[in-house]
Motif scaffolding. Structure first.
Motif, PDB file in Angstrom:
ATOM      1  N   ILE A  16      54.328  -6.725  -0.538  1.00  0.00           N
ATOM      2  CA  ILE A  16      55.752  -6.710  -0.878  1.00  0.00           C
ATOM      3  C   ILE A  16      56.446  -5.508  -0.243  1.00  0.00           C
ATOM      4  O   ILE A  16      57.603  -5.590   0.163  1.00  0.00           O
ATOM      5  N   VAL A  17      55.735  -4.387  -0.130  1.00  0.00           N
ATOM      6  CA  VAL A  17      56.312  -3.196   0.495  1.00  0.00           C
ATOM      7  C   VAL A  17      56.530  -3.456   1.983  1.00  0.00           C
ATOM      8  O   VAL A  17      57.571  -3.093   2.547  1.00  0.00           O
ATOM      9  N   ILE A  18      55.574  -4.109   2.625  1.00  0.00           N
ATOM     10  CA  ILE A  18      55.696  -4.415   4.056  1.00  0.00           C
ATOM     11  C   ILE A  18      56.842  -5.382   4.289  1.00  0.00           C
ATOM     12  O   ILE A  18      57.649  -5.201   5.204  1.00  0.00           O
ATOM     13  N   VAL A  19      56.951  -6.410   3.465  1.00  0.00           N
ATOM     14  CA  VAL A  19      58.048  -7.367   3.601  1.00  0.00           C
ATOM     15  C   VAL A  19      59.383  -6.679   3.332  1.00  0.00           C
ATOM     16  O   VAL A  19      60.355  -6.890   4.059  1.00  0.00           O
ATOM     17  N   ALA A  20      59.445  -5.846   2.305  1.00  0.00           N
ATOM     18  CA  ALA A  20      60.690  -5.130   1.992  1.00  0.00           C
ATOM     19  C   ALA A  20      61.099  -4.224   3.139  1.00  0.00           C
ATOM     20  O   ALA A  20      62.280  -4.156   3.494  1.00  0.00           O
ATOM     21  N   PHE A  21      60.127  -3.540   3.751  1.00  0.00           N
ATOM     22  CA  PHE A  21      60.444  -2.684   4.895  1.00  0.00           C
ATOM     23  C   PHE A  21      61.000  -3.512   6.046  1.00  0.00           C
ATOM     24  O   PHE A  21      61.944  -3.105   6.721  1.00  0.00           O
TER      25      PHE A  21
ATOM     26  N   ILE B  66      62.664  -6.273   5.824  1.00  0.00           N
ATOM     27  CA  ILE B  66      64.021  -6.698   5.493  1.00  0.00           C
ATOM     28  C   ILE B  66      64.996  -5.532   5.586  1.00  0.00           C
ATOM     29  O   ILE B  66      66.138  -5.696   5.995  1.00  0.00           O
ATOM     30  N   LEU B  67      64.549  -4.334   5.232  1.00  0.00           N
ATOM     31  CA  LEU B  67      65.425  -3.170   5.262  1.00  0.00           C
ATOM     32  C   LEU B  67      65.803  -2.757   6.681  1.00  0.00           C
ATOM     33  O   LEU B  67      66.856  -2.161   6.881  1.00  0.00           O
ATOM     34  N   THR B  68      64.943  -3.046   7.643  1.00  0.00           N
ATOM     35  CA  THR B  68      65.333  -2.778   9.025  1.00  0.00           C
ATOM     36  C   THR B  68      66.342  -3.846   9.418  1.00  0.00           C
ATOM     37  O   THR B  68      66.240  -4.994   9.017  1.00  0.00           O
ATOM     38  N   VAL B  69      67.303  -3.461  10.198  1.00  0.00           N
ATOM     39  CA  VAL B  69      68.371  -4.402  10.543  1.00  0.00           C
ATOM     40  C   VAL B  69      67.818  -5.599  11.312  1.00  0.00           C
ATOM     41  O   VAL B  69      68.210  -6.739  11.076  1.00  0.00           O
ATOM     42  N   TYR B  70      66.872  -5.359  12.196  1.00  0.00           N
ATOM     43  CA  TYR B  70      66.343  -6.478  12.971  1.00  0.00           C
ATOM     44  C   TYR B  70      65.579  -7.454  12.086  1.00  0.00           C
ATOM     45  O   TYR B  70      65.547  -8.660  12.364  1.00  0.00           O
ATOM     46  N   GLY B  71      64.997  -6.964  11.002  1.00  0.00           N
ATOM     47  CA  GLY B  71      64.291  -7.839  10.073  1.00  0.00           C
ATOM     48  C   GLY B  71      65.215  -8.841   9.416  1.00  0.00           C
ATOM     49  O   GLY B  71      64.848  -9.994   9.195  1.00  0.00           O
ATOM     50  N   VAL B  72      66.434  -8.418   9.122  1.00  0.00           N
ATOM     51  CA  VAL B  72      67.418  -9.319   8.522  1.00  0.00           C
ATOM     52  C   VAL B  72      67.725 -10.461   9.477  1.00  0.00           C
ATOM     53  O   VAL B  72      67.751 -11.630   9.092  1.00  0.00           O
ATOM     54  N   PHE B  73      67.945 -10.123  10.763  1.00  0.00           N
ATOM     55  CA  PHE B  73      68.224 -11.169  11.749  1.00  0.00           C
ATOM     56  C   PHE B  73      67.037 -12.115  11.907  1.00  0.00           C
ATOM     57  O   PHE B  73      67.213 -13.333  12.039  1.00  0.00           O
ATOM     58  N   GLU B  74      65.822 -11.576  11.885  1.00  0.00           N
ATOM     59  CA  GLU B  74      64.644 -12.433  12.014  1.00  0.00           C
ATOM     60  C   GLU B  74      64.496 -13.369  10.814  1.00  0.00           C
ATOM     61  O   GLU B  74      64.211 -14.550  10.980  1.00  0.00           O
ATOM     62  N   PHE B  75      64.702 -12.844   9.613  1.00  0.00           N
ATOM     63  CA  PHE B  75      64.599 -13.695   8.427  1.00  0.00           C
ATOM     64  C   PHE B  75      65.680 -14.774   8.423  1.00  0.00           C
ATOM     65  O   PHE B  75      65.429 -15.907   8.015  1.00  0.00           O
ATOM     66  N   LEU B  76      66.884 -14.441   8.855  1.00  0.00           N
ATOM     67  CA  LEU B  76      67.941 -15.455   8.964  1.00  0.00           C
ATOM     68  C   LEU B  76      67.548 -16.539   9.961  1.00  0.00           C
ATOM     69  O   LEU B  76      67.733 -17.739   9.705  1.00  0.00           O
ATOM     70  N   ALA B  77      67.017 -16.120  11.085  1.00  0.00           N
ATOM     71  CA  ALA B  77      66.603 -17.093  12.106  1.00  0.00           C
ATOM     72  C   ALA B  77      65.479 -17.982  11.586  1.00  0.00           C
ATOM     73  O   ALA B  77      65.518 -19.207  11.765  1.00  0.00           O
ATOM     74  N   TYR B  78      64.477 -17.385  10.940  1.00  0.00           N
ATOM     75  CA  TYR B  78      63.373 -18.177  10.395  1.00  0.00           C
ATOM     76  C   TYR B  78      63.869 -19.143   9.329  1.00  0.00           C
ATOM     77  O   TYR B  78      63.459 -20.302   9.289  1.00  0.00           O
ATOM     78  N   GLY B  79      64.746 -18.667   8.456  1.00  0.00           N
ATOM     79  CA  GLY B  79      65.277 -19.531   7.410  1.00  0.00           C
ATOM     80  C   GLY B  79      66.048 -20.713   7.976  1.00  0.00           C
ATOM     81  O   GLY B  79      65.889 -21.850   7.524  1.00  0.00           O
TER      82      GLY B  79
ATOM     83  N   PHE C  45      70.295 -14.913  17.107  1.00  0.00           N
ATOM     84  CA  PHE C  45      69.774 -14.011  16.079  1.00  0.00           C
ATOM     85  C   PHE C  45      68.515 -13.287  16.560  1.00  0.00           C
ATOM     86  O   PHE C  45      68.372 -12.083  16.381  1.00  0.00           O
ATOM     87  N   LEU C  46      67.593 -14.040  17.178  1.00  0.00           N
ATOM     88  CA  LEU C  46      66.350 -13.427  17.633  1.00  0.00           C
ATOM     89  C   LEU C  46      66.575 -12.487  18.812  1.00  0.00           C
ATOM     90  O   LEU C  46      65.895 -11.455  18.928  1.00  0.00           O
ATOM     91  N   ALA C  47      67.528 -12.800  19.671  1.00  0.00           N
ATOM     92  CA  ALA C  47      67.854 -11.901  20.786  1.00  0.00           C
ATOM     93  C   ALA C  47      68.450 -10.596  20.262  1.00  0.00           C
ATOM     94  O   ALA C  47      68.079  -9.502  20.720  1.00  0.00           O
ATOM     95  N   ILE C  48      69.352 -10.694  19.301  1.00  0.00           N
ATOM     96  CA  ILE C  48      69.936  -9.489  18.694  1.00  0.00           C
ATOM     97  C   ILE C  48      68.840  -8.665  18.025  1.00  0.00           C
ATOM     98  O   ILE C  48      68.773  -7.440  18.183  1.00  0.00           O
ATOM     99  N   ALA C  49      67.951  -9.326  17.296  1.00  0.00           N
ATOM    100  CA  ALA C  49      66.854  -8.626  16.621  1.00  0.00           C
ATOM    101  C   ALA C  49      65.950  -7.932  17.633  1.00  0.00           C
ATOM    102  O   ALA C  49      65.522  -6.793  17.406  1.00  0.00           O
ATOM    103  N   ALA C  50      65.681  -8.588  18.753  1.00  0.00           N
ATOM    104  CA  ALA C  50      64.811  -7.989  19.773  1.00  0.00           C
ATOM    105  C   ALA C  50      65.435  -6.735  20.374  1.00  0.00           C
ATOM    106  O   ALA C  50      64.746  -5.735  20.588  1.00  0.00           O
ATOM    107  N   VAL C  51      66.733  -6.775  20.637  1.00  0.00           N
ATOM    108  CA  VAL C  51      67.422  -5.602  21.195  1.00  0.00           C
ATOM    109  C   VAL C  51      67.388  -4.444  20.188  1.00  0.00           C
ATOM    110  O   VAL C  51      67.094  -3.300  20.551  1.00  0.00           O
ATOM    111  N   ILE C  52      67.658  -4.738  18.933  1.00  0.00           N
ATOM    112  CA  ILE C  52      67.640  -3.692  17.899  1.00  0.00           C
ATOM    113  C   ILE C  52      66.237  -3.124  17.739  1.00  0.00           C
ATOM    114  O   ILE C  52      66.043  -1.905  17.664  1.00  0.00           O
ATOM    115  N   GLU C  53      65.240  -3.992  17.699  1.00  0.00           N
ATOM    116  CA  GLU C  53      63.857  -3.531  17.533  1.00  0.00           C
ATOM    117  C   GLU C  53      63.416  -2.678  18.721  1.00  0.00           C
ATOM    118  O   GLU C  53      62.789  -1.626  18.540  1.00  0.00           O
ATOM    119  N   ALA C  54      63.735  -3.104  19.931  1.00  0.00           N
ATOM    120  CA  ALA C  54      63.368  -2.324  21.116  1.00  0.00           C
ATOM    121  C   ALA C  54      64.055  -0.955  21.098  1.00  0.00           C
ATOM    122  O   ALA C  54      63.437   0.058  21.445  1.00  0.00           O
TER     123      ALA C  54
END
Length: 104
Positions: free
Chosen positions: A22-27, A29-42, A79-88
């Motif tokens: 749960i800590v790993i998943v929460a982390f 989600i807390l990163t901005v790119y994680g939000v975009f990835e979860f939206l894309a997956y959903g 969404f995934l492209a935005i997440a990739a740029v933020i993560e990089a």
């Protein structure tokens, strides 16, 4: 498929680090790119289930849903492209901080 393998990776990471999943998943989600990835997956999972339903039960609506599918693919890709740029960018920032001995 992707969510299944992401879950396996989170489980492996939790086992290796000793951190609760749960800590790993929460982390993530807390990163901005994680939000975009979860939206894309959903969005992808939802559209996949919808397409499966239309293929099995409501073929007459399938043609209309294909247009929506293409829109969902475009949005998911964005969404995934935005997440990739933020993560990089985050990785580069952390590497720069580590090089300057600010971090670690």
């Amino acid at each position: 498929y992707v969510i299944f393998h992401t879950g396996r990776y989170v489980g492996w990471l939790a086992a290796q680090t000793g951190m609760p999943s749960i800590v790993i998943v929460a982390f993530s989600i807390l990163t901005v790119y994680g939000v975009f990835e979860f939206l894309a997956y959903g969005l992808t999972v939802t559209e996949s289930l919808t397409m499966s339903y239309y293929i099995v039960k409501a073929r007459r609506l399938l043609k209309r849903e294909i247009k929506i599918l293409l829109i969902c693919i475009a949005i998911t890709s964005l969404f995934l492209a935005i997440a990739a740029v933020i993560e990089a960018s985050l990785i580069r920032l952390l590497e720069a901080l580590k090089t300057q001995n600010i971090l670690y």
